[in-house]
Design an enzyme around this catalytic site. Structure first.
Site, PDB file in Angstrom:
ATOM      1  N   CYS A   1       0.584  -1.513  -0.090  1.00 27.55           N
ATOM      2  CA  CYS A   1      -0.036  -0.177  -0.323  1.00 27.55           C
ATOM      3  C   CYS A   1       0.631   1.169  -0.274  1.00 27.55           C
ATOM      4  CB  CYS A   1      -0.625   0.388   1.104  1.00 27.55           C
ATOM      5  SG  CYS A   1       0.130   0.100   2.429  1.00 27.55           S
TER       6      CYS A   1
ATOM      7  N   HIS B   1       5.069  -4.843   8.729  1.00 32.30           N
ATOM      8  CA  HIS B   1       5.485  -6.123   9.380  1.00 32.30           C
ATOM      9  C   HIS B   1       5.737  -7.014   8.337  1.00 32.30           C
ATOM     10  CE1 HIS B   1       2.857  -5.323  13.266  1.00 32.30           C
ATOM     11  NE2 HIS B   1       4.637  -4.881  13.509  1.00 32.30           N
TER      12      HIS B   1
ATOM     13  N   HIS C   1       3.300   1.876  11.691  1.00 27.61           N
ATOM     14  CA  HIS C   1       2.837   2.103  12.689  1.00 27.61           C
ATOM     15  C   HIS C   1       2.357   3.436  13.781  1.00 27.61           C
ATOM     16  CE1 HIS C   1       4.662  -1.826  11.875  1.00 27.61           C
ATOM     17  NE2 HIS C   1       3.627  -2.377  11.254  1.00 27.61           N
TER      18      HIS C   1
ATOM     19  N   CYS D   1       2.415   6.279   8.539  1.00 27.21           N
ATOM     20  CA  CYS D   1       1.512   5.847   7.802  1.00 27.21           C
ATOM     21  C   CYS D   1       0.878   7.662   7.945  1.00 27.21           C
ATOM     22  CB  CYS D   1       0.683   4.780   7.158  1.00 27.21           C
ATOM     23  SG  CYS D   1      -0.982   4.829   6.034  1.00 27.21           S
TER      24      CYS D   1
ATOM     25  N   HIS E   1      -0.712  -4.621  19.462  1.00 29.98           N
ATOM     26  CA  HIS E   1      -0.315  -4.188  18.418  1.00 29.98           C
ATOM     27  C   HIS E   1       0.297  -3.171  18.340  1.00 29.98           C
ATOM     28  CE1 HIS E   1      -0.573  -3.119  14.082  1.00 29.98           C
ATOM     29  NE2 HIS E   1      -0.233  -3.745  13.262  1.00 29.98           N
TER      30      HIS E   1
ATOM     31  N   GLU F   1      -0.197  -0.351  16.507  1.00 32.96           N
ATOM     32  CA  GLU F   1      -0.646   0.704  16.570  1.00 32.96           C
ATOM     33  C   GLU F   1      -1.469   1.552  17.164  1.00 32.96           C
ATOM     34  OE1 GLU F   1      -2.829   0.412  12.740  1.00 32.96           O
ATOM     35  OE2 GLU F   1      -4.301   2.109  13.077  1.00 32.96           O
TER      36      GLU F   1
ATOM     37  N   SER G   1      -1.340  -7.734  11.343  1.00 33.69           N
ATOM     38  CA  SER G   1      -2.618  -7.325  11.042  1.00 33.69           C
ATOM     39  C   SER G   1      -3.384  -8.185   9.565  1.00 33.69           C
ATOM     40  CB  SER G   1      -3.029  -6.555  11.587  1.00 33.69           C
ATOM     41  OG  SER G   1      -4.671  -5.893  12.045  1.00 33.69           O
ATOM     42  N   ASN G   2      -3.193  -6.958   9.171  1.00 31.44           N
ATOM     43  CA  ASN G   2      -4.398  -7.043   7.280  1.00 31.44           C
ATOM     44  C   ASN G   2      -4.318  -8.210   6.925  1.00 31.44           C
ATOM     45  OD1 ASN G   2      -2.271  -6.539   4.849  1.00 31.44           O
ATOM     46  ND2 ASN G   2      -1.453  -5.303   6.409  1.00 31.44           N
TER      47      ASN G   2
ATOM     48  N   SER H   1       1.898  -5.162   3.443  1.00 29.47           N
ATOM     49  CA  SER H   1       4.117  -5.038   3.506  1.00 29.47           C
ATOM     50  C   SER H   1       4.231  -6.316   2.574  1.00 29.47           C
ATOM     51  CB  SER H   1       3.767  -4.966   5.177  1.00 29.47           C
ATOM     52  OG  SER H   1       2.992  -6.108   6.226  1.00 29.47           O
TER      53      SER H   1
HETATM   54  S1  SF4 Z   1      -2.498  -0.522   5.491  1.00 25.07           S
HETATM   55 FE1  SF4 Z   1      -0.981   1.136   7.120  1.00 25.07          FE
HETATM   56  S2  SF4 Z   1       0.078   1.702   6.199  1.00 25.07           S
HETATM   57 FE2  SF4 Z   1      -0.947   0.772   4.323  1.00 25.07          FE
HETATM   58  S3  SF4 Z   1      -2.078   2.574   3.894  1.00 25.07           S
HETATM   59 FE3  SF4 Z   1      -3.267   1.007   5.540  1.00 25.07          FE
HETATM   60  S4  SF4 Z   1      -3.024   2.190   7.122  1.00 25.07           S
HETATM   61 FE4  SF4 Z   1      -1.239   3.281   5.822  1.00 25.07          FE
END
Ligand code: SF4
Length: 311
Positions: free
Chosen positions: A12, A41, A74, A96, A124, A126, A224-225, A267
Site C-alpha cells: 500500500c 510487518h 504503525h 503512515c 499491536h 499501532e 494484522s491486515n 506489507s
Molecule cells: S495498511 Fe497501514 S500503512 Fe498501509 S495505507 Fe493502510 S494504514 Fe497506511
C-alpha cells in the site's frame, strides 16, 4: 489447476513510503540507522533493510545518543517521541499518514473533552501508539470484541470511537453497531478509519474466494491486515494459509484443488507473489488469472529532508 491473483494486493502507499524513508535515510546518513519497531510487518522487507544497515529496536532507549531514528509505519506514542528528543535523535517519521489521521482525531476529541473508545487489537504497535496519544493517559479505552463492549461501564456524556486502520471491515461494523446501541450519541469518526488499502484487499479476497477453493496469503504472522485476509477465506469455509514465502507451501494443501486464490498483505512485496506463481506453474497450474479490481492511485510524500536523496 488454475490460480487467481487478487487485485489489488500487496504494498500500500503507507508501506511504500515507510520503506523509501528507511532506504533514503540509509543513503543520506550511512549505516547504521535505527528503526523503532519493524518498519512494516514483513520478514522479507525487514531482513532486506537489515542487510543494508538498519537496526531494529523495540525500545527507544536502546538507541544510542544522537543517532538517526525512524518511527515505523504503525506510529508511536507521544512518550516515544519525547524520549527520542531527549536522546538527541535525528528523527524521520515513517508513520503512515492514515495512522497520523487517527492520532489527530484522538487528540482533537480529547481537547473537546470526549472519552474515545478505540476499536483495535491489544498489543499491536499501532494501537499502542494511538492509545499513547492520550495526554493524561486515561481518556482512550480499548475494545477488541463484542464482549468488551458489553463490559463497558461508562457514564460519559461525550463519547466518540475510532479504530485501528487494518481491522476486518465486517467484525468492526458489528462492534460499531453494538457501541451505537449501547451509546446512541456516540460520535463516529469524520471519515472511516479502516484504510483504503485494507478495505480494497479485503473486498478483493471476498470476490476471489467466490471462485477459489483455497487461499494463499503472502504476509508475516504479525501482519494484522494479512491475518484479516486469511480470516475472510476461513469465514467463507475455505482453507487459507498465511505464508512468508514460497518455501512454506505444503504439497498437501493443493491436493484435489481446482482453483487456488493468491493475495498479499499490504506489507508483502510482489516478488513473493511471483515466486509462488512460478512454483504453481511448476506444479501443474496451467492458467494464471489476474482478477479485475479497484485501481489504487494513493501516494504519500516522504519527509522533505529526504526528497533529494536517491533511493
Ligand atoms: S495498511 Fe497501514 S500503512 Fe498501509 S495505507 Fe493502510 S494504514 Fe497506511
Amino acid at each position: 489447476m488454475r490460480a487467481l491473483l487478487a487485485n489489488p494486493r500487496g504494498f500500500c502507499a503507507g508501506v511504500e513510503r515507510a520503506i523509501e524513508i528507511v532506504e533514503r535515510a540509509l543513503e543520506s546518513h550511512g549505516a547504521p540507522i535505527y528503526v523503532h519497531h519493524e518498519v512494516v510487518h514483513n520478514k522479507f522487507v525487514v531482513n532486506s533493510l537489515k542487510e543494508k544497515g538498519a537496526i531494529f529496536v523495540e525500545e527507544i532507549n536502546d538507541v544510542p545518543l544522537g543517532k538517526v531514528v525512524i518511527f515505523s509505519a504503525h506510529g508511536v506514542s507521544e512518550a516515544v517521541r519525547q524520549q527520542a528528543n531527549k536522546l538527541g535523535a535525528i528523527v524521520y517519521d515513517a508513520t503512515c499518514p492514515l495512522v497520523t489521521k487517527v492520532h489527530k482525531e484522538v487528540a482533537h476529541k480529547q481537547k473537546q473533552k470526549y472519552k474515545v473508545i478505540l476499536i483495535g487489537h491489544k498489543g499491536h504497535p499501532e494501537v499502542e501508539g494511538t492509545l499513547g496519544q492520550s495526554v493524561a493517559g486515561a481518556n482512550v479505552e480499548l475494545v477488541e470484541t463484542l464482549a468488551d463492549v458489553d463490559k463497558l461501564n461508562l457514564d460519559n456524556k461525550r463519547l466518540a470511537y475510532t479504530t485501528q486502520t487494518t481491522l476486518s471491515i465486517d467484525d468492526t461494523q458489528q462492534i460499531v453497531n453494538a457501541l451505537q446501541v449501547k451509546f446512541p450519541d456516540i460520535k463516529a469518526p469524520q471519515k472511516e478509519d479502516i484504510c483504503y488499502a485494507t478495505q480494497n484487499r479485503q473486498n478483493a479476497v471476498k470476490t476471489l474466494m467466490q471462485d477459489a477453493d483455497v487461499l494463499l496469503v503472502l504476509g508475516s504472522n504479525n501482519s494484522s491486515n494479512s491475518n484479516r485476509l486469511r480470516e475472510i477465506a476461513e469465514k467463507m469455509q475455505k482453507n487459507a494459509y498465511l505464508i512468508d514465502d514460497v518455501g512454506e507451501i505444503q504439497q498437501s494443501w493443493l491436493i484435489g484443488v481446482d482453483t487456488i486464490g493468491i493475495t498479499a498483505g499490504a506489507s508483502a512485496p510482489e516478488i513473493l507473489v511471483q515466486e509462488v506463481v512460478n512454483y504453481l506453474r511448476a506444479h501443474g497450474t496451467n492458467e494464471i488469472i489476474e482478477m479485475n479490481g479497484v485501481e489504487e492511485n494513493t501516494h504519500f510524500a516522504i519527509p522533505k529532508p529526504l526528497r533529494q536523496i536517491p533511493k
